[in-house]
Design an enzyme around this catalytic site. Sequence first.
Site: not given
Length: 216
Positions: A152-153
């Site tokens: 997700c980062v």
Amino acid sequence: MHMTGKQAVYQQAGYGQKQVGFGEKPALLLVDFQQAFTSDQYPTGKNPFIKQAAAETAELLALAREKDIPVIYTVVGYRDDDWDTGNWKTDIGWITIGSHAMEVSTEVEPIAGEPVVLKKYPSAFFGTEVLSLLTTKQIDTVIVTGCTTSGCVRASIIDSFSYGFKTIVPEECVGDQAKESHDANLFDVNARYADVLPKEQVAAYLKALKTTPITL
């Protein structure tokens, strides 16, 4: 950043030749620092790298608040009937909307006025109001923290870059399930999309920044 041998190969190919640099109107983005990923009671929450990243982010969070810099959180959460869980290759539907697993981690709990944005998929931008929150306040720099570095980062970094924001990643403030994937993905985004910097360098930028109060 480490991996100097690989860095030389990338540089020979033309990658990483310049810095993104800081802008004048930053926002702090906390991606999925929630109980599901930081609490020992969940299978995805036992990793020390992610716990440490949340603890490290607390310092930048305090500075952002001191400087009246916008702070935006994302958390993942799903319907009980699994209609919105998509095609993840991991069982993630147990993070249901309104559950403890969806709550923001205690190390970085939000205060009044800091939006907590629900998302379903990797990027903080996909299908959410994050872009609108940033553009409404004329933000030019997004400081990305959170978990996981390779998931997700990374997706949020790429979308931040794609939308034209100067994207900064404090190295100690993102975490992954494995150090190898963390290091490899930070190396790659640093060569292409963002400046991956020591947390203290980002903190120094925030401390020196002169801002006027911003509310969301």
